[in-house]
Design a protein around this motif. Structure first.
Motif, PDB file in Angstrom:
ATOM      1  N   SER A 127       0.936  -1.140   0.171  1.00  0.00           N
ATOM      2  CA  SER A 127      -0.090   0.113   0.017  1.00  0.00           C
ATOM      3  C   SER A 127       0.828   1.301  -0.011  1.00  0.00           C
ATOM      4  CB  SER A 127      -1.047  -0.079   1.135  1.00  0.00           C
ATOM      5  OG  SER A 127      -0.300   0.044   2.498  1.00  0.00           O
ATOM      6  N   SER A 128       2.255   1.171   0.669  1.00  0.00           N
ATOM      7  CA  SER A 128       2.953   2.528   0.493  1.00  0.00           C
ATOM      8  C   SER A 128       3.394   2.660  -0.822  1.00  0.00           C
ATOM      9  CB  SER A 128       3.923   2.131   1.710  1.00  0.00           C
ATOM     10  OG  SER A 128       3.513   2.009   2.840  1.00  0.00           O
ATOM     11  N   PHE A 129       3.802   1.715  -1.422  1.00  0.00           N
ATOM     12  CA  PHE A 129       4.118   1.808  -2.865  1.00  0.00           C
ATOM     13  C   PHE A 129       3.057   2.153  -3.780  1.00  0.00           C
ATOM     14  CE2 PHE A 129       4.840  -0.245  -6.952  1.00  0.00           C
ATOM     15  CZ  PHE A 129       5.694   0.474  -7.442  1.00  0.00           C
ATOM     16  N   LEU A 130       2.023   1.490  -3.672  1.00  0.00           N
ATOM     17  CA  LEU A 130       0.760   1.928  -4.336  1.00  0.00           C
ATOM     18  C   LEU A 130       0.393   3.369  -4.265  1.00  0.00           C
ATOM     19  CD1 LEU A 130      -1.007  -1.539  -4.652  1.00  0.00           C
ATOM     20  CD2 LEU A 130       0.171  -0.504  -6.385  1.00  0.00           C
ATOM     21  N   PHE A 131       0.551   3.871  -2.736  1.00  0.00           N
ATOM     22  CA  PHE A 131      -0.165   5.218  -2.513  1.00  0.00           C
ATOM     23  C   PHE A 131       0.825   6.248  -3.260  1.00  0.00           C
ATOM     24  CE2 PHE A 131       0.381   8.810   0.230  1.00  0.00           C
ATOM     25  CZ  PHE A 131      -1.070   9.321   0.295  1.00  0.00           C
ATOM     26  N   THR A 132       2.016   5.967  -3.260  1.00  0.00           N
ATOM     27  CA  THR A 132       2.695   6.910  -4.035  1.00  0.00           C
ATOM     28  C   THR A 132       2.651   6.902  -5.662  1.00  0.00           C
ATOM     29  OG1 THR A 132       4.592   6.700  -2.181  1.00  0.00           O
ATOM     30  CG2 THR A 132       5.297   7.870  -4.612  1.00  0.00           C
ATOM     31  N   LEU A 133       2.590   5.890  -6.048  1.00  0.00           N
ATOM     32  CA  LEU A 133       2.295   5.480  -7.523  1.00  0.00           C
ATOM     33  C   LEU A 133       0.894   6.072  -8.084  1.00  0.00           C
ATOM     34  CD1 LEU A 133       3.669   4.156  -9.867  1.00  0.00           C
ATOM     35  CD2 LEU A 133       2.309   2.063  -9.443  1.00  0.00           C
ATOM     36  N   LEU A 134      -0.195   5.815  -7.137  1.00  0.00           N
ATOM     37  CA  LEU A 134      -1.485   6.351  -7.358  1.00  0.00           C
ATOM     38  C   LEU A 134      -1.572   7.878  -7.267  1.00  0.00           C
ATOM     39  CD1 LEU A 134      -3.705   3.571  -5.604  1.00  0.00           C
ATOM     40  CD2 LEU A 134      -3.600   3.962  -8.104  1.00  0.00           C
ATOM     41  N   LEU A 135      -0.840   8.426  -6.563  1.00  0.00           N
ATOM     42  CA  LEU A 135      -0.668  10.002  -6.239  1.00  0.00           C
ATOM     43  C   LEU A 135      -0.069  10.514  -7.445  1.00  0.00           C
ATOM     44  CD1 LEU A 135      -0.384  10.927  -2.661  1.00  0.00           C
ATOM     45  CD2 LEU A 135      -2.420  10.693  -3.966  1.00  0.00           C
ATOM     46  N   LEU A 136       0.855   9.962  -8.049  1.00  0.00           N
ATOM     47  CA  LEU A 136       1.722  10.475  -9.194  1.00  0.00           C
ATOM     48  C   LEU A 136       0.794  10.105 -10.328  1.00  0.00           C
ATOM     49  CD1 LEU A 136       5.169   8.979  -8.710  1.00  0.00           C
ATOM     50  CD2 LEU A 136       4.516  11.351  -8.744  1.00  0.00           C
ATOM     51  N   LEU A 137      -0.058   9.002 -10.516  1.00  0.00           N
ATOM     52  CA  LEU A 137      -1.044   8.879 -11.599  1.00  0.00           C
ATOM     53  C   LEU A 137      -2.265   9.923 -11.463  1.00  0.00           C
ATOM     54  CD1 LEU A 137      -2.170   7.259 -14.171  1.00  0.00           C
ATOM     55  CD2 LEU A 137      -3.235   5.747 -12.449  1.00  0.00           C
ATOM     56  N   SER A 138      -2.384  10.139 -10.495  1.00  0.00           N
ATOM     57  CA  SER A 138      -3.579  11.167 -10.163  1.00  0.00           C
ATOM     58  C   SER A 138      -3.222  12.649 -10.629  1.00  0.00           C
ATOM     59  CB  SER A 138      -3.727  11.373  -8.642  1.00  0.00           C
ATOM     60  OG  SER A 138      -4.459  12.271  -8.308  1.00  0.00           O
ATOM     61  N   VAL A 139      -1.824  12.961 -10.260  1.00  0.00           N
ATOM     62  CA  VAL A 139      -1.395  14.267 -10.810  1.00  0.00           C
ATOM     63  C   VAL A 139      -1.172  14.137 -12.413  1.00  0.00           C
ATOM     64  CG1 VAL A 139       0.472  15.782 -10.725  1.00  0.00           C
ATOM     65  CG2 VAL A 139      -0.308  14.939  -8.753  1.00  0.00           C
ATOM     66  N   PHE A 140      -0.594  13.276 -12.841  1.00  0.00           N
ATOM     67  CA  PHE A 140      -0.767  13.059 -14.353  1.00  0.00           C
ATOM     68  C   PHE A 140      -2.103  13.263 -14.926  1.00  0.00           C
ATOM     69  CE2 PHE A 140      -1.009  10.079 -18.036  1.00  0.00           C
ATOM     70  CZ  PHE A 140      -0.171  10.741 -19.046  1.00  0.00           C
ATOM     71  N   LEU A 141      -2.922  12.605 -14.562  1.00  0.00           N
ATOM     72  CA  LEU A 141      -4.280  12.584 -15.035  1.00  0.00           C
ATOM     73  C   LEU A 141      -4.904  14.127 -14.980  1.00  0.00           C
ATOM     74  CD1 LEU A 141      -5.912   9.159 -13.848  1.00  0.00           C
ATOM     75  CD2 LEU A 141      -5.418   9.969 -16.290  1.00  0.00           C
ATOM     76  N   LEU A 142      -4.767  14.835 -13.830  1.00  0.00           N
ATOM     77  CA  LEU A 142      -4.961  16.137 -13.748  1.00  0.00           C
ATOM     78  C   LEU A 142      -4.504  17.085 -14.868  1.00  0.00           C
ATOM     79  CD1 LEU A 142      -6.224  18.564 -12.235  1.00  0.00           C
ATOM     80  CD2 LEU A 142      -4.123  18.669 -10.698  1.00  0.00           C
TER      81      LEU A 142
END
Length: 141
Positions: free
Chosen positions: A10-25
């Protein structure tokens, strides 16, 4: 649900998902994506982290209370919509300007406002549901 595998990934996925979130934004103005879907991905990251590490740990990762983020998001979206109006153009007309050598437009700023609003509202709802479920479990047991 507090397994070693979930806590570790979850710690790794948390960072990865936040980066994907900013990319999508930031991709969303010209292609599929934007503030709404970016915020949904970010909320998913926090929900996963809360499942793995607990609600209090997920709350500690937030810079502000989720409902404050809603207020800031609404303010940012409103201000971005008013820029064109203040320049004598129709409300919500896209206006581009240079900020620190980077070309920035009001549609991107509006998307950031949408992102903050959706993120704060949904995260507040999810945290509230988790607190309610936790209270219900403690009453039963």
């Amino acid at each position: 649900m507090n397994t070693l595998i979930l806590r570790t990934t979850s710690s790794f996925l948390f960072t990865l998902l936040l980066l994907l979130s900013v990319f999508l934004l930031f991709r969303g103005h010209n292609e599929p994506g934007g503030g709404f879907i970016g915020a949904l991905v970010a909320v998913g990251a926090y929900a996963l982290y809360a499942l793995a590490h607990g609600l209090s740990a997920a709350r500690r990762l937030l810079p502000l209370h989720p409902l404050r983020l809603v207020g800031w998001g609404l303010l940012v979206a409103l201000l971005s919509a008013l820029v064109a109006f203040l320049l004598g153009k129709p409300l919500m007309t896209g206006v581009w300007f240079s900020l620190l050598g980077v070309k920035v437009g009001t549609p991107v700023i509006f998307d950031i406002g949408v992102y903050l609003t959706v993120f704060g509202a949904l995260l507040s709802a999810i945290f509230g549901l988790e607190e309610s479920a936790k209270a219900h479990r403690s009453e039963e047991g």
